[in-house]
Design an enzyme around this catalytic site. Structure first.
Site, short mmCIF file in Angstrom:
data_model
loop_
_atom_site.label_atom_id
_atom_site.label_comp_id
_atom_site.label_asym_id
_atom_site.label_seq_id
_atom_site.Cartn_x
_atom_site.Cartn_y
_atom_site.Cartn_z
N CYS A 197 0.74 -1.15 -0.05
CA CYS A 197 0.03 0.32 -0.11
C CYS A 197 0.87 1.32 0.21
O CYS A 197 1.87 0.98 0.29
CB CYS A 197 -1.40 -0.13 1.55
SG CYS A 197 -1.56 1.51 0.91
N ASP B 209 -28.08 -12.46 -14.54
CA ASP B 209 -27.08 -11.04 -14.90
C ASP B 209 -25.41 -11.40 -16.03
O ASP B 209 -24.81 -12.28 -15.07
CB ASP B 209 -26.74 -9.83 -13.76
CG ASP B 209 -26.56 -8.75 -15.06
OD1 ASP B 209 -25.94 -8.25 -15.86
OD2 ASP B 209 -26.58 -7.45 -14.09
ZN LIG Z 1 -3.43 1.14 2.94
#
Ligand SMILES: [Zn+2]
Length: 424
Positions: free
Chosen positions: A228, A348
């Protein structure tokens, strides 16, 4: 295992009778109805049947059935293994699997992702194998994030040993509250559901860590690495690493997989199975020969023959599954695609737009199934030439004898298999 209480014995026996009747009357393999009858008579039956066994639960969006089969095959080195081989992956199916093999000291159960917290709680399984999470049919990323969050809650404070694929950020997040995790770098082909950090919502970087890769191992430097950009959440150091055909175990020893099931997704499943087997004390030297004996998996990979044509059936029920099937399909062969939209498929078909079909350019493509027009429109936009067929039979008839690949979603696959006979 120890003797079941009388009530549980009775429930289990009646469940088996119901399953036998269900089979005899042609209503499928009976595992679900048998389990339902058992659970109705004794709600605590699953807990009782699970007690005193070494139990492995297997969950993921894709590859559950195959990995369950591979782990089962490996553990048979130790003795009898109870398992839900036909993919009945909710509690009724688990009851049936364990009741039909009451004395097996081992159990390997495929578990629907949504049922995992409940089944973990009921069975108190000691080992859990988690492989991948991606959108399934119409489920979207937010929903699988909620699923991973439920996994986190279910695992917190529980003495279970988790074997998890650390190349999948969402699986990593879902597993990371567990007290004990063995991380397997098993790869991640489908990344459309993991652009965001599940912890903070920030962007996930796949390469260029900002520190020039200092202190990172070769495995971490591979393009499967992720971190991240805004918080500390990042890929854990793997204990096992899959690299093409080879698996490196925690001691640094390399093993050539050489399994018979096709494609990288199955090599990932095999790597997970090896890690699970070792957790139970079975080393790769003994586990691998057993993984290599698995040649097809009911309802997932199978070959059927008709009129000189050898049809290899590949199941693909969601976008990640299509990518895996493309990896297995032979570019030199004609390919039939069949898409339905019945209940189990999801009504769908908009998920077809998530799949990049351009890889099919250059090979004969035939399109069939109830929703062939939806797929036809998708292929037209992708610039993939194809032939539209009213039926699967017609598509097969248009192709010369020889090998043919078939990719079908859930009910389409079942229809083809029923029509062309089971050849597992
Ligand atoms: Zn993060």
């Amino acid at each position: 295992m120890s003797q079941l209480p009388l009530r549980a014995q009775l429930a289990s026996a009646l469940g088996r009778t119901a399953a036998t009747l269900s089979r005899a009357t042609g209503r499928g393999d009976g595992s679900v109805i048998g389990g339902r009858v058992g659970l109705m008579l004794e709600p605590d039956l699953l807990r009782k049947l699970a007690a005193d066994r070494k139990l492995v639960l297997v969950s993921a969006t894709n590859g559950k059935t195959t990995t369950t089969r591979l782990i089962t095959s490996a553990l048979q080195e130790f003795g009898d293994v109870a398992t839900n081989a036909f993919g009945a992956n909710m509690p009724a199916g688990h009851v049936s699997a364990l009741a039909s093999n009451k004395d097996a000291p081992y159990g390997v159960l495929e578990v629907d992702e949504k049922y995992l917290p409940e089944v973990l709680d009921t069975t108190d399984a000691g080992i859990l194998c988690l492989m991948n999470l991606s959108r399934d049919q119409m489920d979207r990323a937010a929903e699988i994030w909620l699923l991973a969050q439920k996994w986190r809650r279910a695992l917190a404070g529980r003495p279970v040993h988790v074997i998890a694929n650390c190349d999948d950020p969402l699986v990593t997040w879902g597993a990371s509250t567990a007290a004990r995790v063995t991380w397997v770098a098993a790869g991640q082909r489908w990344r459309e559901d993991s652009w965001c950090c599940p912890e903070c919502g920030g962007p996930l970087d796949r390469s260029g860590f900002g520190n020039g890769g200092q202190g990172l191992t070769a495995a971490q430097m591979a393009d499967t690495n992720w971190a991240c950009r805004e918080c500390t959440f990042r890929r854990p150091e793997p204990n096992w690493v899959l690299d093409g055909e080879y698996v490196t175990d925690p001691r640094g020893q390399h093993w050539r997989l050489d399994i018979q099931l096709p494609g990288q997704a199955n090599r990932a499943n095999a790597a997970m199975a090896l890690a699970v087997a070792e957790t139970l004390g079975l080393d790769p030297a003994r586990a691998l020969p057993r993984l290599r004996t698995v040649t097809s998996v009911a309802g997932r990979y199978t070959t059927v023959e008709r009129d000189g044509r050898s049809l290899r059936l590949l199941l693909a029920k969601n976008p990640a599954g299509w990518l895996e099937a493309f990896d297995v399909a032979d570019p030199a062969l004609p390919i039939i695609l069949s898409v339905n939209a019945q209940g189990p498929d999801g009504r769908d078909t908009s998920w077809l737009w998530d799949v990049d079909y351009r890889i099919l350019r250059g090979r004969p493509v035939l399109v069939t199934g109830e929703r062939r027009l939806d797929l036809a429109l998708r292929l037209t936009v992708a610039g993939v030439p194809f032939q539209l067929c009213d039926s699967f039979e017609q598509a097969v008839g248009l192709l010369a004898p020889g090998k043919i690949d078939v990719i079908a979603n859930y009910t389409a696959f079942q229809q083809i298999r029923a029509e062309f006979g089971r050849a597992v």
